[in-house]
Design an enzyme around this catalytic site. Structure first.
Site, PDB file in Angstrom:
ATOM      1  N   ARG A  82     -19.583 -26.091  26.903  1.00 53.57           N
ATOM      2  CA  ARG A  82     -18.733 -26.630  27.967  1.00 53.57           C
ATOM      3  C   ARG A  82     -17.668 -27.488  27.288  1.00 53.57           C
ATOM      4  O   ARG A  82     -17.982 -28.462  26.602  1.00 53.57           O
ATOM      5  CB  ARG A  82     -19.566 -27.443  28.949  1.00 53.57           C
ATOM      6  CG  ARG A  82     -18.802 -27.986  30.165  1.00 53.57           C
ATOM      7  CD  ARG A  82     -19.795 -28.507  31.192  1.00 53.57           C
ATOM      8  NE  ARG A  82     -19.164 -29.125  32.356  1.00 53.57           N
ATOM      9  CZ  ARG A  82     -19.086 -30.431  32.571  1.00 53.57           C
ATOM     10  NH1 ARG A  82     -19.606 -31.292  31.683  1.00 53.57           N
ATOM     11  NH2 ARG A  82     -18.519 -30.903  33.651  1.00 53.57           N
ATOM     12  N   ASN A 158     -14.449 -32.035  36.815  1.00 55.89           N
ATOM     13  CA  ASN A 158     -15.646 -32.785  36.481  1.00 55.89           C
ATOM     14  C   ASN A 158     -15.894 -33.917  37.480  1.00 55.89           C
ATOM     15  O   ASN A 158     -14.977 -34.671  37.822  1.00 55.89           O
ATOM     16  CB  ASN A 158     -15.516 -33.379  35.072  1.00 55.89           C
ATOM     17  CG  ASN A 158     -16.755 -34.140  34.645  1.00 55.89           C
ATOM     18  OD1 ASN A 158     -17.803 -33.550  34.421  1.00 55.89           O
ATOM     19  ND2 ASN A 158     -16.642 -35.462  34.537  1.00 55.89           N
ATOM     20  N   GLU A 159     -17.112 -34.028  37.982  1.00 51.90           N
ATOM     21  CA  GLU A 159     -17.554 -35.133  38.834  1.00 51.90           C
ATOM     22  C   GLU A 159     -16.438 -35.618  39.755  1.00 51.90           C
ATOM     23  O   GLU A 159     -15.954 -36.755  39.643  1.00 51.90           O
ATOM     24  CB  GLU A 159     -18.089 -36.266  37.953  1.00 51.90           C
ATOM     25  CG  GLU A 159     -19.274 -35.819  37.124  1.00 51.90           C
ATOM     26  CD  GLU A 159     -19.803 -36.877  36.170  1.00 51.90           C
ATOM     27  OE1 GLU A 159     -19.236 -37.996  36.133  1.00 51.90           O
ATOM     28  OE2 GLU A 159     -20.787 -36.598  35.459  1.00 51.90           O
ATOM     29  N   HIS A 225     -25.385 -32.857  37.947  1.00 47.51           N
ATOM     30  CA  HIS A 225     -25.498 -33.649  36.723  1.00 47.51           C
ATOM     31  C   HIS A 225     -26.695 -34.578  36.883  1.00 47.51           C
ATOM     32  O   HIS A 225     -26.762 -35.354  37.830  1.00 47.51           O
ATOM     33  CB  HIS A 225     -24.214 -34.441  36.478  1.00 47.51           C
ATOM     34  CG  HIS A 225     -23.039 -33.569  36.162  1.00 47.51           C
ATOM     35  ND1 HIS A 225     -21.793 -34.087  35.831  1.00 47.51           N
ATOM     36  CD2 HIS A 225     -22.905 -32.214  36.119  1.00 47.51           C
ATOM     37  CE1 HIS A 225     -20.962 -33.081  35.596  1.00 47.51           C
ATOM     38  NE2 HIS A 225     -21.610 -31.941  35.770  1.00 47.51           N
ATOM     39  N   TYR A 227     -28.876 -37.505  35.634  1.00 48.09           N
ATOM     40  CA  TYR A 227     -29.055 -38.705  34.821  1.00 48.09           C
ATOM     41  C   TYR A 227     -30.094 -39.591  35.513  1.00 48.09           C
ATOM     42  O   TYR A 227     -31.170 -39.102  35.883  1.00 48.09           O
ATOM     43  CB  TYR A 227     -27.704 -39.391  34.596  1.00 48.09           C
ATOM     44  CG  TYR A 227     -26.780 -38.582  33.713  1.00 48.09           C
ATOM     45  CD1 TYR A 227     -26.919 -38.598  32.332  1.00 48.09           C
ATOM     46  CD2 TYR A 227     -25.770 -37.786  34.265  1.00 48.09           C
ATOM     47  CE1 TYR A 227     -26.072 -37.848  31.516  1.00 48.09           C
ATOM     48  CE2 TYR A 227     -24.930 -37.032  33.447  1.00 48.09           C
ATOM     49  CZ  TYR A 227     -25.088 -37.066  32.078  1.00 48.09           C
ATOM     50  OH  TYR A 227     -24.268 -36.335  31.265  1.00 48.09           O
ATOM     51  N   GLU A 254     -24.727 -31.008  33.447  1.00 57.44           N
ATOM     52  CA  GLU A 254     -24.852 -32.106  32.480  1.00 57.44           C
ATOM     53  C   GLU A 254     -26.207 -32.755  32.666  1.00 57.44           C
ATOM     54  O   GLU A 254     -26.735 -32.825  33.782  1.00 57.44           O
ATOM     55  CB  GLU A 254     -23.797 -33.197  32.700  1.00 57.44           C
ATOM     56  CG  GLU A 254     -22.425 -32.924  32.173  1.00 57.44           C
ATOM     57  CD  GLU A 254     -21.532 -34.163  32.282  1.00 57.44           C
ATOM     58  OE1 GLU A 254     -22.067 -35.300  32.331  1.00 57.44           O
ATOM     59  OE2 GLU A 254     -20.306 -33.976  32.342  1.00 57.44           O
ATOM     60  N   TRP A 283     -25.129 -33.094  27.787  1.00 55.94           N
ATOM     61  CA  TRP A 283     -23.999 -33.946  27.405  1.00 55.94           C
ATOM     62  C   TRP A 283     -24.459 -34.856  26.275  1.00 55.94           C
ATOM     63  O   TRP A 283     -25.478 -35.532  26.427  1.00 55.94           O
ATOM     64  CB  TRP A 283     -23.529 -34.785  28.599  1.00 55.94           C
ATOM     65  CG  TRP A 283     -22.325 -35.598  28.241  1.00 55.94           C
ATOM     66  CD1 TRP A 283     -22.313 -36.817  27.648  1.00 55.94           C
ATOM     67  CD2 TRP A 283     -20.962 -35.218  28.420  1.00 55.94           C
ATOM     68  NE1 TRP A 283     -21.027 -37.240  27.442  1.00 55.94           N
ATOM     69  CE2 TRP A 283     -20.174 -36.269  27.904  1.00 55.94           C
ATOM     70  CE3 TRP A 283     -20.319 -34.109  28.954  1.00 55.94           C
ATOM     71  CZ2 TRP A 283     -18.781 -36.232  27.922  1.00 55.94           C
ATOM     72  CZ3 TRP A 283     -18.942 -34.070  28.966  1.00 55.94           C
ATOM     73  CH2 TRP A 283     -18.184 -35.132  28.458  1.00 55.94           C
TER      74      TRP A 283
END
Length: 541
Positions: A82, A158-159, A225, A227, A254, A283
């Site tokens: 990516r 992205n985001e 993503h 996290y 991610e 990531w």
């Protein structure tokens, strides 16, 4: 470069998977040019399944490291990279630069996910671009992307929202997809969730079906993503299950092994992604700053010097080296998958009403490499089989049926390459009369369980009290095709032919409201005849 600010509040993910009523139709094999969505999966142009396993490289900030980084990512076993780009929030990457990145991806036999980082944290972080502006960037570099659909996935932005005004994500994302298609992009598109990619408000999860419908090619994959929001196995599994239950394509675009907003459960993310056939991209390769340097996979972009996170994602359990498979486009195009999935089990009908029914069956399996994508539901009608619906799990609820009407339905499995199984045995049911029920209402649904050259078994024939009061008995009528006879029955008394009357036995006539019972019978027919009984109707007493 700091990846994101700390989340504004504690994000708690619901443990219940959302039930999405909309069934999303998989496109036929010719609907998209290269990489494409097929049900919940991603497949290549030849129908071979492709599961992303890779890492992100921050090209926009470290262009001088791109050549060695892509080579190192490939050498450690990845099939995907990516690549971070910008259209102006940082120094813009030109069409020439993008073409060079794509060429390097291809030289290293990597699928190239190109992402526009300009949108990161929109609505919360100063300087963030809109998704519409991100699309304008893709249009400006289209010359570098056209014809690369077998190799390139476009991650639009992205985001694209922080934690503010996330309700705008659905329309903004739908509009961005539509604009990409209206400008001629044929690529597989990837869209990120809001909430800094973590979707703790479930905005993407709950609106993904409508966003996918905005894509005229139905060729968009959703990217979560993971996290600190995803710090327990229950939260991870609930999110994955929600998308798979809804038949929607998902990748982990991610994730890391730690973060300032909490400690993500990377072991479960990787294990569940592997067991469910979901792609993941970690990531990131190197170059993080602003307090999140621990997300570097290598020290100073050196593939020979892995950090603890790099060692985990590349060489650990369910890691890239263990699970990654190179795209077949780099191995001579691969062998097209022509193996049909197994025939699904005989469908059973339940919840019959005047306008609908739920059908369920034993799931099929697929050994051809593309993966089981779902099922097509058909009704026989003359010499054609118009499709009634689709399902990505082994059940489907049909609506909009006509009252007091017999339906004969069968189910075929379809895999990611578009191969169809043989027909399943028929299920036959008759919808109830309209207008609701009182005492005296019942429905009947019949399943042709087994067939052979000159005979068949019909069971269960399920009788359901559809009224609001108990019944003391029931009668089912149906018609045998010419030359057919009943050779045996159980749990009911059958008489007549070709017009057959089945009356309840002594033990199964009394039914409370919504209660069901069943009976069965065996029939004979002339050799070569494939017809089965029809015209089932029920009367309660």
């Amino acid at each position: 470069m700091r990846k994101r600010p700390r989340l504004a509040g504690t994000a708690v993910l619901s443990l219940l998977a959302v039930l999405v009523s909309m069934l999303v139709a998989a496109q036929p094999a010719s609907a998209a040019v290269g990489l494409r969505v097929s049900g919940t999966k991603i497949v290549e142009a030849n129908g071979s399944g492709f599961v992303m396993r890779g890492a992100s490289h921050p090209h926009v900030w470290y262009a001088s490291q791109t050549t060695s980084s892509l080579a190192g990512i490939k050498a450690l076993g990845a099939n995907t990279v990516r690549v971070v780009l910008s259209g102006g929030r940082w120094p813009a990457n030109s069409a020439t630069d993008v073409a060079n990145v794509v060429a390097q991806c291809k030289a290293n036999k990597l699928i190239c996910v190109l992402e526009n980082h300009d949108t990161t944290g929109y609505g919360e972080q100063d300087g963030a671009y809109t998704l519409d502006a991100a699309v304008n960037y893709w249009i400006s570099v289209k010359s570098a992307l056209t014809g690369q659909e077998n190799y390139v996935v476009i991650n639009i932005g992205n985001e694209p929202y922080g934690n503010n005004n996330v309700s705008g994500w659905t329309q903004a994302t739908s509009s961005a997809i539509a604009k990409m298609r209206s400008n001629g992009f044929q690529h597989l598109l990837m869209v990120d969730a809001p909430n800094w990619g973590q979707d703790w408000t479930f905005t993407m999860r709950d609106n993904a079906a409508s966003v996918l419908s905005a894509d005229s090619q139905r060729n968009t994959v959703f990217s979560i993503h993971m996290y600190g929001v995803f710090d327990t196995a229950a939260e991870i599994n609930a999110y994955f299950t929600a998308f798979q239950t809804a038949g929607l394509p998902l990748v982990v675009g991610e994730f890391g092994n730690m973060h300032s907003d909490g400690d993500p459960d990377e072991d479960t993310i990787m294990a569940q992604a592997q067991s469910r056939g979901l792609g993941y991209i970690g990531w990131s390769w190197s170059g993080n700053g602003g307090g999140v340097e621990y997300l570097d996979m290598t020290n100073n972009f050196n593939a020979s010097s892995l950090t603890s996170w790099g060692t985990r994602i590349f060489n650990g359990a369910n890691g890239i080296a263990q699970t990654s498979k190179q795209a077949t486009i780099y191995t001579g195009g691969g062998t097209p998958d022509t193996t049909a999935p197994t025939t699904p089990g005989t469908p059973a009908a339940s919840g019959v009403t005047s306008s609908g029914v739920t059908l369920s069956w034993t799931a099929s399996t697929d050994s051809g490499g593309s993966g089981l994508a779902g099922y097509n539901v058909y009704r026989e009608q003359g010499t054609t089989d118009p499709q009634m619906g689709q399902s990505t799990t082994n059940s489907v609820t049909l609506t909009g049926l006509s009252a007091s009407t017999q339906y004969q339905v069968y189910v075929r499995a379809r895999d990611g390459a578009g191969n169809l199984s043989g027909n399943s045995s028929l299920v036959t049911f008759t919808t109830t009369a309209g207008g609701g029920g009182g005492s005296g209402g019942c429905s009947v649904a019949a399943t042709t369980q087994t067939q052979w050259s000159n005979g068949y078994v019909v069971q269960p024939v399920t009788v359901t009290n559809t009224g609001t009061s108990a019944i003391t008995g029931w009668t089912v009528t149906f018609t045998l095709p010419s030359g057919h006879t009943i050779t045996g029955s159980w749990n009911a008394t059958l008489s007549g032919g070709p017009s057959v009357t089945a009356r309840n036995a002594g033990h199964n006539g009394a039914l409370a409201p919504n209660a069901s019972t069943s009976f069965g019978f065996q029939g004979s027919r002339p050799n070569g005849d494939t017809q089965v009984p029809s015209g089932y109707a029920c009367t309660a007493s």
